[in-house]
Every structure is written in structure tokens, then in C-alpha cells.
Design an enzyme around this catalytic site. Structure first.
Site: not given
Length: 171
Positions: A54, A100
Site C-alpha cells: 500500500d 493504491d
């Protein structure tokens, strides 16, 4: 014959577009699902290492520098991950999981390759930041889980473990 070839080419391109994230060029969630279906079709226990990654501060990049900068950050992160996965001796699957977040699956690899990939990822992000002309720093948190799985539920359990590990790393 030509018409049939054109149809096959069209179907190949269409399938590729469905399985690929258009921004990063990586596999997407559909590609991940297809990969898992193929992996589980033989009913064997697959030894995998699952990386959940992440980007740190991605929302701030979007909010402060705009969505084009956010898109560029995602592309740079994907490029760093692609470079990190090159030349590994085990089977590698890489996808943009959503937003993301990224997932890497290593099959039939040892602990040394897992550690090697962790080191490579950090080095590639550092390298990207050194040569990046942007006003932000790319940083990523990662978590891993290792185990055998032959069905989706076992994979989901590994994914949950890797996700928890990633959030621990993020904190």
C-alpha cells in the site's frame, strides 16, 4: 480465414484489456481472479508467499499535487514493483489490487527469495525517489503471508494475514 483471424485478435485484445489495469499496465482484480482459478484448477496445495503493498500518503499526493500527480505516482510505484520482480527464479504474479494497493504472489519460492524481493522493493523505491523530479516522496508499506492453499478461502485467509501485516508495517 482473415475474418476469423481478426475475430481472434479482437477477442485477445478485449480479454487483455479486461485483465489489465489501464493506468499501470499491471494485472487487475479480474486478472488476479483468473490467475487464482488457474492456480486452483489442479487441486494441489500451492506454496505461496503473498505480498500486500500500500502506498503511503497517496491521498496527500492527490490532494496536494492533483490527480495527474497521483496517477504518475501510481505508475512510478508499478514500475518500481515490476523492476523489483525481475529475475526472480520463482513464479511471480503482480497486480494492482485497487486504488493504491498492489499484490504480489510468489509461488514455489524459498525464504531467501522472499527476503530478496523485500530488499529489492525498498531499493527500487529509494532509486525512484532519487531520480524522480516530483515534489513528493514515494513510499510503500508491505506485509507478507506464507502458506499453502488450494482454494479461494485459503487464499483469502493469507490475504487477510498479509493485509494485517501491512497495516502493522504502516504504523
Amino acid at each position: 480465414g482473415v475474418t476469423l483471424a481478426i475475430v481472434f485478435i479482437f477477442l485477445f485484445i478485449q480479454r487483455s484489456q479486461i485483465m489489465t489495469d489501464p493506468l499501470t499496465g499491471l494485472n487487475n482484480r479480474h486478472g488476479l481472479n483468473r490467475y487464482l482459478q488457474n492456480m486452483f484448477c489442479n487441486n494441489l496445495k500451492n506454496q505461496i508467499v503473498l505480498f500486500m503493498l500500500d502506498m503511503n500518503n497517496f491521498k496527500q499526493i492527490n490532494d496536494r499535487f492533483g490527480h495527474i500527480a497521483g496517477d504518475n505516482a501510481l505508475k512510478s510505484a508499478a514500475d518500481a514493483l515490476i523492476e523489483s520482480c525481475k529475475n526472480l527464479t520463482c513464479s511471480v504474479f503482480l497486480c494492482r489490487f485497487g486504488g493504491d494497493e498492489f499484490v504480489i504472489i510468489l509461488r514455489n519460492c524459498g525464504k531467501s527469495e522472499e527476503d530478496q524481493l523485500k530488499t529489492r522493493i525498498q531499493a527500487e523505491f529509494e532509486k525512484s525517489n532519487r531520480f524522480n523530479n516530483s515534489s513528493y516522496v514515494l513510499d510503500i508499506s508491505m506485509g507478507t503471508a506464507r502458506g499453502a492453499c488450494s482454494e479461494i478461502k485459503e487464499f483469502e485467509n493469507l490475504l487477510q494475514s498479509a493485509d494485517k501485516s501491512m497495516y502493522k508495517n504502516k504504523r
